[in-house]
Design a protein around this motif. Structure first.
Motif, PDB file in Angstrom:
ATOM      1  N   LEU A 149      58.057   3.639  56.759  1.00 16.63           N
ATOM      2  CA  LEU A 149      57.370   3.071  57.909  1.00 16.63           C
ATOM      3  C   LEU A 149      58.071   1.784  58.338  1.00 16.63           C
ATOM      4  O   LEU A 149      58.826   1.195  57.572  1.00 16.63           O
ATOM      5  CB  LEU A 149      55.910   2.770  57.555  1.00 16.63           C
ATOM      6  CG  LEU A 149      55.030   3.976  57.203  1.00 16.63           C
ATOM      7  CD1 LEU A 149      53.582   3.520  57.028  1.00 16.63           C
ATOM      8  CD2 LEU A 149      55.116   5.060  58.259  1.00 16.63           C
ATOM      9  N   VAL A 160      50.603   3.505  61.117  1.00 19.95           N
ATOM     10  CA  VAL A 160      49.488   3.990  60.298  1.00 19.95           C
ATOM     11  C   VAL A 160      48.388   4.575  61.185  1.00 19.95           C
ATOM     12  O   VAL A 160      47.746   5.569  60.827  1.00 19.95           O
ATOM     13  CB  VAL A 160      48.935   2.857  59.410  1.00 19.95           C
ATOM     14  CG1 VAL A 160      47.641   3.288  58.715  1.00 19.95           C
ATOM     15  CG2 VAL A 160      49.969   2.466  58.361  1.00 19.95           C
ATOM     16  N   ARG A 199      54.011  -1.500  61.801  1.00 20.61           N
ATOM     17  CA  ARG A 199      53.506  -0.712  60.671  1.00 20.61           C
ATOM     18  C   ARG A 199      52.064  -0.282  60.944  1.00 20.61           C
ATOM     19  O   ARG A 199      51.680   0.860  60.682  1.00 20.61           O
ATOM     20  CB  ARG A 199      53.589  -1.529  59.383  1.00 20.61           C
ATOM     21  CG  ARG A 199      53.152  -0.780  58.128  1.00 20.61           C
ATOM     22  CD  ARG A 199      53.175  -1.709  56.921  1.00 20.61           C
ATOM     23  NE  ARG A 199      54.547  -2.056  56.571  1.00 20.61           N
ATOM     24  CZ  ARG A 199      55.212  -1.521  55.558  1.00 20.61           C
ATOM     25  NH1 ARG A 199      54.638  -0.624  54.809  1.00 20.61           N
ATOM     26  NH2 ARG A 199      56.443  -1.884  55.289  1.00 20.61           N
ATOM     27  N   GLN A 200      51.245  -1.190  61.467  1.00 18.28           N
ATOM     28  CA  GLN A 200      49.857  -0.865  61.777  1.00 18.28           C
ATOM     29  C   GLN A 200      49.775   0.240  62.822  1.00 18.28           C
ATOM     30  O   GLN A 200      48.941   1.148  62.734  1.00 18.28           O
ATOM     31  CB  GLN A 200      49.130  -2.117  62.276  1.00 18.28           C
ATOM     32  CG  GLN A 200      48.901  -3.165  61.186  1.00 18.28           C
ATOM     33  CD  GLN A 200      48.356  -4.468  61.755  1.00 18.28           C
ATOM     34  OE1 GLN A 200      48.180  -4.602  62.962  1.00 18.28           O
ATOM     35  NE2 GLN A 200      48.105  -5.435  60.887  1.00 18.28           N
ATOM     36  N   LEU A 213      47.509   0.982  54.582  1.00 19.31           N
ATOM     37  CA  LEU A 213      46.849   2.286  54.455  1.00 19.31           C
ATOM     38  C   LEU A 213      45.359   2.167  54.179  1.00 19.31           C
ATOM     39  O   LEU A 213      44.635   3.160  54.271  1.00 19.31           O
ATOM     40  CB  LEU A 213      47.519   3.096  53.339  1.00 19.31           C
ATOM     41  CG  LEU A 213      48.960   3.555  53.583  1.00 19.31           C
ATOM     42  CD1 LEU A 213      49.488   4.312  52.374  1.00 19.31           C
ATOM     43  CD2 LEU A 213      49.054   4.436  54.834  1.00 19.31           C
TER      44      LEU A 213
END
Length: 315
Positions: A165, A176, A172-173, A202
């Motif tokens: 990621l 996700v 990254r958020q 996560l």
């Protein structure tokens, strides 16, 4: 060289030596992801017979070959890594056009999956030359085989390999959030110095089961399945759990109703309740991913306010 690999080389010659290995061919060779014994007989034979070995790291590959009792000179090792893959491909192609057989190995596992190798294979194919795969070890398939990720419905069957990621928090958020919308089994890789950040990211997946594979095939291999929200606590319980290379598997989730039903339920709840409460109840009722519902709720509120850019006060 240990006696066991001496016997393995002999077995490789007997088992694979009579097969056909065309010249002017690039052989993509899977190598162990940690346990040296996870090499195939055909891989040993091709590595020994190859005119040259293209590799991600010449020092690492020289050490691996020496462990198997395979001697290659410095001139027979060609560095092909993510920083020079396109340029080094020209050297490999030139050798192939001379009739050589060249093996390509990454530092560990199957080339071209997450490690370099895909650009090299593509360049060789474009040059009209043959690429022949020698399958073997892979952290992706190793974790899938041990995780017991069973989909409850056909729509969420199969798995998708995501890879690493983004490293930046916001990106990254966002990544996700996309994972949350995918009901299939998903595989993510992570380095030890970023595993804590991944666990925090996560956590928004709540109770979705996650299987974490650490140091797969190695002496301190550890495989654990727990809710996504509990990953950070699990890592914090033992400092050793943040060491090593990681493969992380998100188990499939079943969406109880289609997206249209979820949005209709969300719209009704938003008319009477605060955003976060409405999103939570809509997710509980419909089984739809909470992240996607929250994004939809924000969009509904923006539409309701005639294009106002003001964000929800509970965000």
């Amino acid at each position: 060289m240990s006696a066991s690999f001496s016997l393995a080389l002999q077995a490789a010659k007997e088992a694979a030596g009579q097969q056909q290995y065309p010249a002017s061919t690039l052989y993509t060779v899977a190598t162990p992801i940690g346990n040296l014994a996870d090499i195939t007989l055909r891989a040993l034979h091709v590595l020994e017979m190859a005119d040259a070995v293209a590799c991600e790291d010449t020092r690492h590959t020289h050490s691996m070959l020496r462990a198997y009792g395979i001697g290659k000179s410095g001139a027979q090792l060609i560095a092909v890594h993510q920083h020079n893959e396109a340029e080094a491909a020209e050297q490999v192609i030139a050798r192939l056009q001379q009739g050589q057989r060249i093996a390509y190995v990454s530092d560990a596992g199957t080339p071209g999956v997450s490690d370099p190798g895909a650009r090299l294979a593509a360049a060789v194919a474009r040059a009209g030359l043959r690429v022949s795969p020698l399958p073997g070890a892979s952290s992706v398939t190793a974790l899938v085989s041990a995780a017991g990720a069973v989909a409850a419905d056909h729509a969420s069957s199969g798995f998708a390999f995501i890879g690493f990621l983004p490293t930046k928090a916001q990106e990254r958020q966002q990544a996700v959030a996309k994972l949350a919308e995918d009901a299939r089994t998903l595989i993510v890789l992570e380095a030890p110095h970023r595993i804590a950040d991944l666990a925090k990211a996560l956590a928004v997946l709540g109770d979705r089961p996650v299987t974490l594979g650490r140091e797969l095939t190695k002496q301190f291999e550890e495989i654990a399945t727990l809710p996504a929200a509990g990953l950070s606590d699990w890592l914090a319980q033992d400092a050793n759990r943040s060491k090593g290379e990681f493969a992380v598997l998100l188990h499939p989730q079943t969406v109880a109703q289609d997206g249209g039903d979820a949005l209709r339920v969300l719209a009704l709840l938003l008319a009477e309740l605060p955003t976060k409460t409405a999103v939570k109840l809509a997710a509980d009722i419909t089984g739809a991913p909470r992240n996607s519902l929250y994004d939809a709720a924000l969009q509904m509120k923006r539409n309701a306010h005639s294009g106002s850019d003001e964000e929800d006060s509970e965000d």
